[in-house]
Write a protein that holds these residues in place. Sequence first.
Motif, PDB file in Angstrom:
ATOM      1  N   ALA A 151      17.092   9.136  -5.075  1.00 52.45           N
ATOM      2  CA  ALA A 151      17.582  10.182  -4.180  1.00 52.45           C
ATOM      3  C   ALA A 151      16.429  10.790  -3.367  1.00 52.45           C
ATOM      4  CB  ALA A 151      18.291  11.273  -4.974  1.00 52.45           C
ATOM      5  N   MET A 152      15.291  11.040  -4.029  1.00 56.78           N
ATOM      6  CA  MET A 152      14.142  11.601  -3.324  1.00 56.78           C
ATOM      7  C   MET A 152      13.611  10.622  -2.287  1.00 56.78           C
ATOM      8  SD  MET A 152      12.197  13.732  -6.386  1.00 56.78           S
ATOM      9  CE  MET A 152      10.657  13.088  -5.915  1.00 56.78           C
ATOM     10  N   LEU A 153      13.549   9.336  -2.648  1.00 62.56           N
ATOM     11  CA  LEU A 153      13.094   8.322  -1.701  1.00 62.56           C
ATOM     12  C   LEU A 153      14.035   8.258  -0.497  1.00 62.56           C
ATOM     13  CD1 LEU A 153      11.175   6.016  -0.983  1.00 62.56           C
ATOM     14  CD2 LEU A 153      12.640   4.491  -2.291  1.00 62.56           C
ATOM     15  N   GLY A 154      15.336   8.317  -0.760  1.00 58.75           N
ATOM     16  CA  GLY A 154      16.313   8.307   0.325  1.00 58.75           C
ATOM     17  C   GLY A 154      16.123   9.487   1.268  1.00 58.75           C
ATOM     18  N   LEU A 155      15.874  10.684   0.720  1.00 58.55           N
ATOM     19  CA  LEU A 155      15.644  11.868   1.551  1.00 58.55           C
ATOM     20  C   LEU A 155      14.374  11.729   2.390  1.00 58.55           C
ATOM     21  CD1 LEU A 155      16.603  14.798  -0.847  1.00 58.55           C
ATOM     22  CD2 LEU A 155      17.707  14.187   1.303  1.00 58.55           C
ATOM     23  N   VAL A 156      13.319  11.233   1.767  1.00 58.31           N
ATOM     24  CA  VAL A 156      12.063  11.055   2.503  1.00 58.31           C
ATOM     25  C   VAL A 156      12.257  10.072   3.648  1.00 58.31           C
ATOM     26  CG1 VAL A 156       9.720  10.122   2.332  1.00 58.31           C
ATOM     27  CG2 VAL A 156      10.555  11.717   0.596  1.00 58.31           C
ATOM     28  N   LEU A 157      12.900   8.951   3.385  1.00 57.25           N
ATOM     29  CA  LEU A 157      13.125   7.956   4.429  1.00 57.25           C
ATOM     30  C   LEU A 157      14.025   8.508   5.538  1.00 57.25           C
ATOM     31  CD1 LEU A 157      13.536   4.693   2.327  1.00 57.25           C
ATOM     32  CD2 LEU A 157      11.587   5.376   3.735  1.00 57.25           C
ATOM     33  N   HIS A 158      15.041   9.237   5.148  1.00 53.64           N
ATOM     34  CA  HIS A 158      15.960   9.819   6.130  1.00 53.64           C
ATOM     35  C   HIS A 158      15.221  10.766   7.079  1.00 53.64           C
ATOM     36  CE1 HIS A 158      19.500  11.743   7.841  1.00 53.64           C
ATOM     37  NE2 HIS A 158      19.013  12.914   7.457  1.00 53.64           N
ATOM     38  N   TYR A 159      14.459  11.704   6.510  1.00 53.91           N
ATOM     39  CA  TYR A 159      13.787  12.682   7.355  1.00 53.91           C
ATOM     40  C   TYR A 159      12.599  12.096   8.103  1.00 53.91           C
ATOM     41  CZ  TYR A 159      16.831  16.380   5.878  1.00 53.91           C
ATOM     42  OH  TYR A 159      17.931  17.146   5.673  1.00 53.91           O
ATOM     43  N   SER A 160      11.922  11.105   7.547  1.00 52.99           N
ATOM     44  CA  SER A 160      10.826  10.489   8.294  1.00 52.99           C
ATOM     45  C   SER A 160      11.367   9.768   9.528  1.00 52.99           C
ATOM     46  CB  SER A 160      10.019   9.531   7.416  1.00 52.99           C
ATOM     47  OG  SER A 160      10.778   8.399   7.070  1.00 52.99           O
ATOM     48  N   THR A 161      12.543   9.171   9.408  1.00 55.76           N
ATOM     49  CA  THR A 161      13.174   8.532  10.561  1.00 55.76           C
ATOM     50  C   THR A 161      13.543   9.576  11.615  1.00 55.76           C
ATOM     51  OG1 THR A 161      14.065   6.813   9.137  1.00 55.76           O
ATOM     52  CG2 THR A 161      15.088   7.060  11.288  1.00 55.76           C
ATOM     53  N   LYS A 162      14.070  10.702  11.179  1.00 56.96           N
ATOM     54  CA  LYS A 162      14.420  11.778  12.116  1.00 56.96           C
ATOM     55  C   LYS A 162      13.176  12.325  12.804  1.00 56.96           C
ATOM     56  CE  LYS A 162      18.825  13.489  10.811  1.00 56.96           C
ATOM     57  NZ  LYS A 162      19.595  13.462  12.035  1.00 56.96           N
ATOM     58  N   TRP A 163      12.086  12.515  12.061  1.00 58.35           N
ATOM     59  CA  TRP A 163      10.856  13.048  12.643  1.00 58.35           C
ATOM     60  C   TRP A 163      10.288  12.081  13.683  1.00 58.35           C
ATOM     61  CZ3 TRP A 163       8.975  14.349   7.118  1.00 58.35           C
ATOM     62  CH2 TRP A 163       9.520  15.566   6.724  1.00 58.35           C
ATOM     63  N   LYS A 164      10.337  10.796  13.389  1.00 57.44           N
ATOM     64  CA  LYS A 164       9.838   9.808  14.345  1.00 57.44           C
ATOM     65  C   LYS A 164      10.675   9.827  15.619  1.00 57.44           C
ATOM     66  CE  LYS A 164       7.800   6.614  11.059  1.00 57.44           C
ATOM     67  NZ  LYS A 164       7.891   5.302  10.416  1.00 57.44           N
ATOM     68  N   ALA A 165      11.970   9.980  15.476  1.00 55.90           N
ATOM     69  CA  ALA A 165      12.856  10.013  16.643  1.00 55.90           C
ATOM     70  C   ALA A 165      12.604  11.259  17.489  1.00 55.90           C
ATOM     71  CB  ALA A 165      14.314   9.957  16.203  1.00 55.90           C
ATOM     72  N   MET A 166      12.190  12.343  16.872  1.00 55.14           N
ATOM     73  CA  MET A 166      11.981  13.598  17.584  1.00 55.14           C
ATOM     74  C   MET A 166      10.600  13.681  18.226  1.00 55.14           C
ATOM     75  SD  MET A 166      13.820  16.245  14.953  1.00 55.14           S
ATOM     76  CE  MET A 166      13.044  17.648  15.692  1.00 55.14           C
ATOM     77  N   LYS A 167       9.706  12.731  17.984  1.00 53.72           N
ATOM     78  CA  LYS A 167       8.356  12.801  18.523  1.00 53.72           C
ATOM     79  C   LYS A 167       8.343  12.815  20.041  1.00 53.72           C
ATOM     80  CE  LYS A 167       5.216  10.973  15.103  1.00 53.72           C
ATOM     81  NZ  LYS A 167       4.325   9.882  14.753  1.00 53.72           N
ATOM     82  N   GLY A 168       9.128  11.975  20.660  1.00 55.28           N
ATOM     83  CA  GLY A 168       9.121  11.889  22.121  1.00 55.28           C
ATOM     84  C   GLY A 168      10.073  12.886  22.751  1.00 55.28           C
ATOM     85  N   LEU A 169       9.920  13.028  24.047  1.00 56.24           N
ATOM     86  CA  LEU A 169      10.807  13.908  24.800  1.00 56.24           C
ATOM     87  C   LEU A 169      11.996  13.110  25.310  1.00 56.24           C
ATOM     88  CD1 LEU A 169       8.201  15.823  26.979  1.00 56.24           C
ATOM     89  CD2 LEU A 169       9.393  16.668  24.984  1.00 56.24           C
ATOM     90  N   SER A 170      13.107  13.770  25.398  1.00 56.00           N
ATOM     91  CA  SER A 170      14.277  13.119  25.970  1.00 56.00           C
ATOM     92  C   SER A 170      14.097  13.035  27.483  1.00 56.00           C
ATOM     93  CB  SER A 170      15.543  13.917  25.638  1.00 56.00           C
ATOM     94  OG  SER A 170      15.539  15.145  26.333  1.00 56.00           O
ATOM     95  N   ALA A 171      14.895  12.214  28.117  1.00 54.83           N
ATOM     96  CA  ALA A 171      14.821  12.078  29.572  1.00 54.83           C
ATOM     97  C   ALA A 171      15.101  13.419  30.245  1.00 54.83           C
ATOM     98  CB  ALA A 171      15.812  11.017  30.052  1.00 54.83           C
ATOM     99  N   GLU A 172      16.029  14.166  29.686  1.00 58.25           N
ATOM    100  CA  GLU A 172      16.356  15.487  30.236  1.00 58.25           C
ATOM    101  C   GLU A 172      15.166  16.439  30.107  1.00 58.25           C
ATOM    102  OE1 GLU A 172      19.472  19.151  29.397  1.00 58.25           O
ATOM    103  OE2 GLU A 172      19.912  17.164  28.574  1.00 58.25           O
ATOM    104  N   ASP A 173      14.480  16.402  28.951  1.00 56.80           N
ATOM    105  CA  ASP A 173      13.303  17.250  28.763  1.00 56.80           C
ATOM    106  C   ASP A 173      12.188  16.870  29.732  1.00 56.80           C
ATOM    107  OD1 ASP A 173      14.562  18.610  26.717  1.00 56.80           O
ATOM    108  OD2 ASP A 173      13.634  17.413  25.123  1.00 56.80           O
ATOM    109  N   GLU A 174      11.981  15.572  29.920  1.00 49.02           N
ATOM    110  CA  GLU A 174      10.952  15.119  30.857  1.00 49.02           C
ATOM    111  C   GLU A 174      11.269  15.567  32.282  1.00 49.02           C
ATOM    112  OE1 GLU A 174      10.176  10.946  30.555  1.00 49.02           O
ATOM    113  OE2 GLU A 174       9.628  11.082  28.447  1.00 49.02           O
ATOM    114  N   GLN A 175      12.538  15.505  32.662  1.00 47.50           N
ATOM    115  CA  GLN A 175      12.941  15.947  34.005  1.00 47.50           C
ATOM    116  C   GLN A 175      12.729  17.447  34.164  1.00 47.50           C
ATOM    117  OE1 GLN A 175      13.841  14.006  36.661  1.00 47.50           O
ATOM    118  NE2 GLN A 175      13.569  15.946  37.732  1.00 47.50           N
ATOM    119  N   THR A 176      13.053  18.204  33.122  1.00 49.04           N
ATOM    120  CA  THR A 176      12.849  19.648  33.161  1.00 49.04           C
ATOM    121  C   THR A 176      11.371  19.974  33.323  1.00 49.04           C
ATOM    122  OG1 THR A 176      14.801  20.032  31.784  1.00 49.04           O
ATOM    123  CG2 THR A 176      13.180  21.810  31.885  1.00 49.04           C
ATOM    124  N   LEU A 177      10.515  19.283  32.575  1.00 55.68           N
ATOM    125  CA  LEU A 177       9.078  19.506  32.696  1.00 55.68           C
ATOM    126  C   LEU A 177       8.577  19.147  34.095  1.00 55.68           C
ATOM    127  CD1 LEU A 177       7.652  18.278  29.266  1.00 55.68           C
ATOM    128  CD2 LEU A 177       7.677  20.600  30.174  1.00 55.68           C
TER     129      LEU A 177
END
Length: 79
Positions: A17-43
């Motif tokens: 269960a702990m391994l599953g949580l770590v893998l789940h959130y590490s995937t989410k963190w990696k996905a959040m590293k970049g900016l979305s196209a909308e964020d880039e346009q706003t900037l």
Amino acid sequence: MGEEIFIVFSVFGSLVAMLGLVLHYSTKWKAMKGLSAEDEQTLEDLRGEAEKMERRLDSLERILDDEVPDWRSRRHDPL
């Protein structure tokens, strides 16, 4: 004997269960590293607006330099 098996399965289940949580959130963190196209346009829009404001400020300072040559020395805090 049944108690030891229960403990082993409980520990193993907790680790999975702990391994599953770590893998789940590490995937989410990696996905959040970049900016979305909308964020880039706003900037990009904000950068353009800031450049426009900087040009206007430069123009105003040039006008003040011509019209009121000592306006900078009248300020209380230095530039």
